[in-house]
Design a protein around this motif. Structure first.
Motif, PDB file in Angstrom:
ATOM      1  N   UNK A 147       0.926  -1.132  -0.243  1.00  0.00           N
ATOM      2  CA  UNK A 147       0.047   0.069   0.017  1.00  0.00           C
ATOM      3  C   UNK A 147       0.883   1.251   0.013  1.00  0.00           C
ATOM      4  N   UNK A 148       0.604   2.245  -0.813  1.00  0.00           N
ATOM      5  CA  UNK A 148       1.198   3.645  -0.864  1.00  0.00           C
ATOM      6  C   UNK A 148       0.432   4.800  -0.455  1.00  0.00           C
ATOM      7  N   UNK A 149      -0.753   4.567   0.108  1.00  0.00           N
ATOM      8  CA  UNK A 149      -1.736   5.657   0.312  1.00  0.00           C
ATOM      9  C   UNK A 149      -2.439   5.541   1.359  1.00  0.00           C
ATOM     10  N   UNK A 150      -2.609   6.568   2.320  1.00  0.00           N
ATOM     11  CA  UNK A 150      -3.144   6.406   3.497  1.00  0.00           C
ATOM     12  C   UNK A 150      -4.266   7.800   3.710  1.00  0.00           C
ATOM     13  N   UNK A 151      -5.482   7.355   4.162  1.00  0.00           N
ATOM     14  CA  UNK A 151      -6.422   8.412   4.108  1.00  0.00           C
ATOM     15  C   UNK A 151      -7.529   8.154   5.729  1.00  0.00           C
ATOM     16  N   UNK A 152      -8.050   9.025   6.236  1.00  0.00           N
ATOM     17  CA  UNK A 152      -8.875   8.996   7.252  1.00  0.00           C
ATOM     18  C   UNK A 152     -10.357   9.370   6.858  1.00  0.00           C
ATOM     19  N   UNK A 153     -11.305   8.474   7.531  1.00  0.00           N
ATOM     20  CA  UNK A 153     -12.697   8.830   7.396  1.00  0.00           C
ATOM     21  C   UNK A 153     -13.333   9.144   8.606  1.00  0.00           C
ATOM     22  N   UNK A 154     -14.071  10.369   8.798  1.00  0.00           N
ATOM     23  CA  UNK A 154     -14.670  10.614  10.108  1.00  0.00           C
ATOM     24  C   UNK A 154     -16.217  10.213   9.886  1.00  0.00           C
ATOM     25  N   UNK A 155     -16.771   9.550  10.891  1.00  0.00           N
ATOM     26  CA  UNK A 155     -18.240   9.360  10.789  1.00  0.00           C
ATOM     27  C   UNK A 155     -19.170  10.095  11.647  1.00  0.00           C
ATOM     28  N   UNK A 156     -20.339   9.845  11.382  1.00  0.00           N
ATOM     29  CA  UNK A 156     -21.389  10.531  12.199  1.00  0.00           C
ATOM     30  C   UNK A 156     -21.603  10.129  13.581  1.00  0.00           C
ATOM     31  N   UNK A 157     -21.068   9.004  14.357  1.00  0.00           N
ATOM     32  CA  UNK A 157     -21.170   8.457  15.612  1.00  0.00           C
ATOM     33  C   UNK A 157     -19.860   8.855  16.242  1.00  0.00           C
ATOM     34  N   UNK A 158     -18.941   9.686  15.544  1.00  0.00           N
ATOM     35  CA  UNK A 158     -17.707   9.909  16.174  1.00  0.00           C
ATOM     36  C   UNK A 158     -16.477   8.866  16.216  1.00  0.00           C
ATOM     37  N   UNK A 167      -3.118   2.830  -4.900  1.00  0.00           N
ATOM     38  CA  UNK A 167      -3.618   3.789  -6.022  1.00  0.00           C
ATOM     39  C   UNK A 167      -3.762   2.609  -7.192  1.00  0.00           C
ATOM     40  N   UNK A 168      -2.802   1.825  -7.359  1.00  0.00           N
ATOM     41  CA  UNK A 168      -2.769   0.927  -8.578  1.00  0.00           C
ATOM     42  C   UNK A 168      -3.685  -0.092  -8.521  1.00  0.00           C
ATOM     43  N   UNK A 169      -3.576  -1.010  -7.486  1.00  0.00           N
ATOM     44  CA  UNK A 169      -4.231  -2.077  -7.115  1.00  0.00           C
ATOM     45  C   UNK A 169      -5.541  -2.150  -6.258  1.00  0.00           C
ATOM     46  N   UNK A 170      -5.806  -1.018  -5.557  1.00  0.00           N
ATOM     47  CA  UNK A 170      -6.708  -0.991  -4.580  1.00  0.00           C
ATOM     48  C   UNK A 170      -6.568  -1.859  -3.439  1.00  0.00           C
ATOM     49  N   UNK A 171      -7.473  -2.602  -2.883  1.00  0.00           N
ATOM     50  CA  UNK A 171      -7.531  -3.558  -1.819  1.00  0.00           C
ATOM     51  C   UNK A 171      -7.510  -2.716  -0.608  1.00  0.00           C
ATOM     52  N   UNK A 172      -8.326  -1.751  -0.402  1.00  0.00           N
ATOM     53  CA  UNK A 172      -8.484  -0.846   0.698  1.00  0.00           C
ATOM     54  C   UNK A 172      -8.719  -1.579   2.133  1.00  0.00           C
ATOM     55  N   UNK A 173      -8.207  -1.251   3.334  1.00  0.00           N
ATOM     56  CA  UNK A 173      -8.273  -1.840   4.468  1.00  0.00           C
ATOM     57  C   UNK A 173      -8.215  -0.960   5.597  1.00  0.00           C
ATOM     58  N   UNK A 174      -9.011  -1.154   6.510  1.00  0.00           N
ATOM     59  CA  UNK A 174      -8.990  -0.464   7.800  1.00  0.00           C
ATOM     60  C   UNK A 174      -8.131  -0.889   8.604  1.00  0.00           C
ATOM     61  N   UNK A 175      -7.079   0.099   8.976  1.00  0.00           N
ATOM     62  CA  UNK A 175      -5.838  -0.757   9.752  1.00  0.00           C
ATOM     63  C   UNK A 175      -5.943  -0.146  11.326  1.00  0.00           C
ATOM     64  N   UNK A 176      -6.695   0.809  11.693  1.00  0.00           N
ATOM     65  CA  UNK A 176      -7.194   1.256  12.810  1.00  0.00           C
ATOM     66  C   UNK A 176      -8.348   1.933  13.002  1.00  0.00           C
ATOM     67  N   UNK A 177      -8.991   1.854  14.283  1.00  0.00           N
ATOM     68  CA  UNK A 177     -10.421   2.683  14.474  1.00  0.00           C
ATOM     69  C   UNK A 177     -10.068   3.629  15.891  1.00  0.00           C
ATOM     70  N   UNK A 178     -10.742   4.916  15.897  1.00  0.00           N
ATOM     71  CA  UNK A 178     -10.474   5.788  16.830  1.00  0.00           C
ATOM     72  C   UNK A 178     -12.048   6.241  17.312  1.00  0.00           C
ATOM     73  N   UNK A 179     -12.473   5.558  18.378  1.00  0.00           N
ATOM     74  CA  UNK A 179     -13.740   5.862  18.744  1.00  0.00           C
ATOM     75  C   UNK A 179     -13.805   6.964  19.939  1.00  0.00           C
ATOM     76  N   UNK A 180     -13.781   8.177  19.295  1.00  0.00           N
ATOM     77  CA  UNK A 180     -13.660   9.416  20.065  1.00  0.00           C
ATOM     78  C   UNK A 180     -14.742   9.679  20.770  1.00  0.00           C
ATOM     79  N   UNK A 181     -15.975   9.196  20.719  1.00  0.00           N
ATOM     80  CA  UNK A 181     -17.238   9.352  21.344  1.00  0.00           C
ATOM     81  C   UNK A 181     -17.055   8.585  22.650  1.00  0.00           C
TER      82      UNK A 181
END
Length: 545
Positions: A147-158, A167-181
């Protein structure tokens, strides 16, 4: 012997009188500096080369815009929640349950710019309220090697998801979750206020990268700072009443600008994490002790010591080394919601809640107290004209026409405000509920049009004589160009794809992506001599897909 001295009606006297006590030996090989012998401004861009044929030119700025429609859901409309761009990759997020993250890229050929889809990611959980794409040098310990790219997604439940992908092959994976709520509920003491706080919705309102190794986020009125490679506990957590948005300093990641509704009349405060206790030191650059609070919803650092924030329909520019505001930017009619600044071109982009986007040239504003539009009623000022700079040009304006296409539903016309971000070489990306736009401002050289000949206005004696091609070559073309209104747009300026055209899929490292899509229309070569206004009603229906 006396000499005749002419009156000083010219810049330089025609005859000079030498004093009698002046030593002539000292004047050998010397000359007096004057406007005739001053060569320091020969390379100035203000001086133009003029030839005998009058083929002179002038330098101006032109706006080139391209627009693409993005895939829509089954209901026929989108609710895009964020726009992020870095290293030529574009990330958009929406509030659907599936296909809620989309990675795009722009590819240019000799004629057109194509929008290609790299991959679509479906992130489970609550709807995504914001997302951020990090530069390619960001890395985490749990990131796969391919993998050569990292991103973060913020959700409605915190919840914040740290996602790794290729970028070339896809295969996205969630490597860490932060439950701020959940973390806020565990750290707050039991009281009525904490119980009421737990019943509120806790969406993630903003996510940005921090110090090349983590991210900073806002949930309700709390500020979190995390490190990718450390435990899920935050490095910093503090609540600020009325917090709306923040921006990290471009040179110092430990200096933050905070804006909101409880930061005084300026709506801005600076947070220095290097000083004081673990909570940092909060101070305001405004010396006005007015008890009234102004609401500010966006801010942006212009350089290491200059910050700008939006207050209503204007933007305040502050120098943190001195007290008081440095400059005020005026030109919007709606409330400004987004700010983006490009360092190399010194251009500030602003967008309001009426979908109006303006580009401001902030070069040489050291002695300027106010910036206004280049043309229009709002560019007129009565007092202190010497301290006002007319440097604003409209990039996008709202569609005020009532003539919509019959296929447009009421929901498809709801777009909130336009999302902004920067792309390559200072170009601007805009995103509303229906389309993605790319706007580039370039310096171009345009020839001067010779002045109109007054003899052409007189009636010709030979009315029956047919003009040859050589007679109509110059003057007829000029007369036609003079009669065209400034708001008239030629059809040839729009480059549109043919209907039912099948584009071949692109191949990146032996991985098939979705087909490229050319722009549905483009607005080319609009002179920024003042306000360049884009309206949807000038786009004909037959060129829209």
């Amino acid at each position: 012997m006396t000499y005749y001295t002419p009156p000083n009606v010219f810049r330089q006297p025609a005859i000079t009188k030498r004093k009698h006590n002046e030593n002539p030996a000292l004047r050998l090989g010397t000359h007096r500096k004057s406007w005739q012998t001053d060569t320091t401004r020969l390379e100035s861009p203000l001086l133009r080369k003029v030839s005998g044929d009058m083929n002179d030119y002038y330098t101006t700025q032109q706006l080139h815009s391209e627009f693409w429609t993005l895939p829509q859901n089954n209901e026929g409309f989108n609710y895009f929640s964020s726009l992020s761009s870095t290293d030529g990759v574009i990330l958009t997020s929406n509030m659907r349950s599936k296909d809620n993250l989309q990675m795009l890229t722009l590819k240019a050929d000799q004629e057109n710019v194509h929008l290609a889809e790299l991959q679509t990611i479906s992130v489970p959980g609550a709807p995504i309220t914001t997302a951020s794409l990090f530069p390619s040098h960001y890395a985490a310990a749990k990131q796969p090697l391919e993998h050569d790219r990292m991103l973060c997604s913020g959700h409605q439940d915190g919840v914040v998801n740290l996602i790794s992908t290729s970028e070339a092959d896809g295969n996205a994976k969630v490597i860490k979750r932060f439950n701020q709520t959940k973390y806020l509920k565990a750290t707050q003491p039991e009281s009525i206020d904490s119980w009421l706080q737990s019943k509120r919705s806790s969406p993630i309102r903003q996510i940005d990268g921090w110090n090349d190794k983590g991210f900073i986020s806002i949930i309700n009125e709390s500020l979190f700072i995390y490190d990718f490679n450390q435990h899920k506990l935050p490095l910093y957590l503090q609540s600020f009443t009325g917090l709306e948005a923040l921006q990290v300093n471009t040179k110092n990641p430990h200096l933050l600008s905070l804006v909101g509704s409880k930061f005084g009349s300026s709506g801005l405060s600076l947070l220095d994490l290097r000083c004081g206790s673990r909570s940092g030191v909060l101070y305001s650059p405004d010396t006005n002790r007015n008890s009234m609070n102004s609401v500010s919803t966006a801010c942006s650092w212009l350089d290491e010591y200059t910050v700008a924030n939006a207050i209503g329909d204007s933007v305040k520019v502050w120098d943190i080394r001195s007290s008081g505001s440095k400059c005020t930017v005026r030109g919007h009619k709606g409330s400004i919601k987004s700010l983006k600044f490009h360092q190399e071109s010194q251009r500030l982009y602003t967008s309001d809640d009426q979908n109006c986007t303006i580009a401001w040239d902030l070069r040489d504003i050291s002695n300027v107290s106010e910036c206004r539009l280049a043309t229009g009623f709002q560019s007129i000022c009565e007092n202190e004209i010497s301290q006002v700079k007319q440097c604003g040009n409209v990039v996008l304006s709202p569609d005020t026409s009532a003539n919509f296409r019959p296929s447009d539903s009421a929901e498809s016309r709801v777009s909130g405000f336009t999302l902004l971000d920067l792309h390559y070489e200072g170009s601007l990306l805009t995103l509303d509920s229906r389309e993605l736009g790319l706007h580039t401002i370039k310096n171009v050289e345009k020839p001067f049009v010779p002045p109109r000949n007054p003899r052409r206005l007189q009636p010709s004696l030979e009315t029956n004589m047919l003009e040859s091609d050589s007679t109509m070559n110059q003057e007829s073309i000029i007369s036609q160009s003079d009669n065209i209104s400034e708001t008239t747009v030629d059809v040839e300026e729009f480059s549109t794809p043919a209907k039912n055209e099948v584009a071949s899929p692109i191949l990146i490292q032996d991985h098939n992506h979705k087909a490229q899509s050319t722009s549905i229309y483009s607005l080319k070569d609009f002179d920024l001599s003042g306000s360049t206004i884009y309206n949807d009603h000038i786009i004909h229906e037959d060129i829209l897909l």
